[in-house]
Write an enzyme that holds these catalytic residues in place. Structure first.
Site, PDB file in Angstrom:
ATOM      1  CB  SER A  23       3.376  -4.180   9.050  1.00 39.78           C
ATOM      2  OG  SER A  23       2.868  -2.908   9.327  1.00 39.78           O
ATOM      3  N   GLY A  48       1.985  -0.093  10.758  1.00 41.76           N
ATOM      4  CA  GLY A  48       2.981   0.940  10.989  1.00 41.76           C
ATOM      5  C   GLY A  48       2.402   2.157  11.700  1.00 41.76           C
ATOM      6  N   GLY A  74      -0.893   4.696   2.438  1.00 47.53           N
ATOM      7  CA  GLY A  74      -0.130   5.819   2.953  1.00 47.53           C
ATOM      8  C   GLY A  74       0.110   5.780   4.446  1.00 47.53           C
ATOM      9  CG  LEU A  75       2.816   3.536   6.243  1.00 44.07           C
ATOM     10  CD1 LEU A  75       4.260   4.014   6.225  1.00 44.07           C
ATOM     11  CD2 LEU A  75       2.687   2.318   7.140  1.00 44.07           C
ATOM     12  CG  ASN A 133       7.945   0.731   6.331  1.00 46.39           C
ATOM     13  OD1 ASN A 133       8.736   0.544   5.406  1.00 46.39           O
ATOM     14  ND2 ASN A 133       6.657   0.930   6.127  1.00 46.39           N
ATOM     15  CB  CYS A 136       8.566   6.098   5.373  1.00 46.55           C
ATOM     16  SG  CYS A 136       7.665   4.991   6.463  1.00 46.55           S
ATOM     17  CE  LYS A 171       7.577  -4.813   5.031  1.00 45.96           C
ATOM     18  NZ  LYS A 171       6.131  -4.870   5.339  1.00 45.96           N
ATOM     19  CG  ASN A 196       7.432  -2.383   2.100  1.00 39.48           C
ATOM     20  OD1 ASN A 196       6.255  -2.620   1.845  1.00 39.48           O
ATOM     21  ND2 ASN A 196       7.814  -1.512   3.011  1.00 39.48           N
ATOM     22  N   GLY A 248       3.815 -12.664  -0.893  1.00 37.22           N
ATOM     23  CA  GLY A 248       3.021 -13.657  -1.605  1.00 37.22           C
ATOM     24  C   GLY A 248       2.946 -15.025  -0.968  1.00 37.22           C
TER      25      GLY A 248
END
Length: 307
Positions: A23, A48, A74-75, A133, A136, A171, A196, A248
């Site tokens: 994402s 997201g 910052g989504l 997620n 946050c 997540k 994450n 990665g």
């Protein structure tokens, strides 16, 4: 045609192969169609989205590192209704082509997660599952991540589990993964996604200021890969539900490490920003690796590391 079956089941999401996209690094899929047929991937994870639009953080939001990037986006997102209105037809078509669509849900409180998930349930029949997620920040409780503790992660998982029968992926933030994984599993999570980004800091020594608009930001890319593999291994030993390994993945061997550590699927993230054809290349390399191991099914290699 591969001589090895590459199909996997990620918590009820039947994927034709283990390769997904992470994402925030792949748009919503259509942006890459000019480079290759996205339908060949096992799944994509959309950016997201929250119940209402979020503006995100001010620029600058990205900084290059010697072995990865830092981001403080910052989504930013348009909210579920606008997201579905703009991209729903494409995503439904992608699902029809055999690539599963995982929609990521963002929120700053339990109620915000529930509100977004309710909208997705109503408006997004194309979603094969939802990734929650829990990294946050919880604005109501001082800004710590929503999933910073097993208790907080359990609360979010429990509330979301009550709102959908579709597969629910959580997540995780990159800390205390075994304990938090167990808490999510106990509350009905079907699968986990980890990790994450890892918080980092980059300073411009000429100005003495942060290279980004905020003091710290999330590090991704090859720099965090070995840490991510270790955390997937820890989580896989702690729970029975499947894991989507992220962090990665730049080549097929990186993906294979996650599989051996216990991941059922892998997500390609930063590599998409470096090479827009990275995901299908990694799928090809992962398939060749599985064939070289002499198995008939890649599931035989999940968690097969020898320590």
């Amino acid at each position: 045609m591969a001589s090895v079956s590459m199909a996997v089941n990620l918590g009820g999401i039947q994927m034709k192969n283990p390769v997904c996209t992470a994402s925030g690094t792949f748009g919503n899929g259509w942006q890459f169609e000019g480079f290759y047929d996205v339908g060949q991937l096992g799944a994509i994870t959309c950016k997201g989205v929250s119940a209402v639009p979020w503006d995100g953080n001010p620029a600058p939001r990205l900084a290059k590192l010697p072995s990865g990037i830092m981001n403080s986006v910052g989504l930013q997102n348009p909210g579920v209704r606008e997201f579905v209105s703009e991209y729903g037809d494409y995503l439904a078509g992608l699902d029809a082509r055999g690539c599963k669509v995982i929609c990521q849900v963002a929120g700053h409180s339990v109620q915000e997660y529930v509100d977004a998930l309710d909208l997705y349930e109503e408006l997004a029949p194309f979603a094969a599952g939802f990734e929650i997620n829990i990294s946050c920040p919880n604005i109501a409780k001082g800004g710590a991540a929503m999933g910073a503790t097993p208790e907080a992660a359990a609360e979010v998982t429990r509330a979301c589990r009550a709102r959908t029968k579709r597969p629910l992926l959580i997540k995780l933030a990159p800390h205390d993964v075994a304990d938090i994984a167990r808490a999510c599993e106990a509350e009905g999570a079907d699968a986990l996604t980890l990790i994450n980004t890892i918080p980092g800091m980059a300073i411009d020594v000429r100005t003495g200021r942060s290279k980004l608009s905020r003091p710290t930001a999330g590090v991704s890319g090859p720099a965090i890969h070995a840490i991510a593999v270790r955390m997937v291994w820890e989580a896989a030993r702690a729970v029975k539900i499947p894991i989507n390994g992220v962090g990665g993945v730049m080549c097929g061997e990186d993906a294979a490490e996650f599989i051996l550590a216990g991941a059922t699927a892998v997500s390609v993230g930063t590599a998409n920003l470096v090479d827009p054809t990275a995901a299908p290349r990694i799928l090809r390399e992962l398939t060749e690796w599985a064939e070289s191991r002499g198995v008939s099914d890649i599931n035989e290699l999940i968690g097969a590391v020898q320590c």
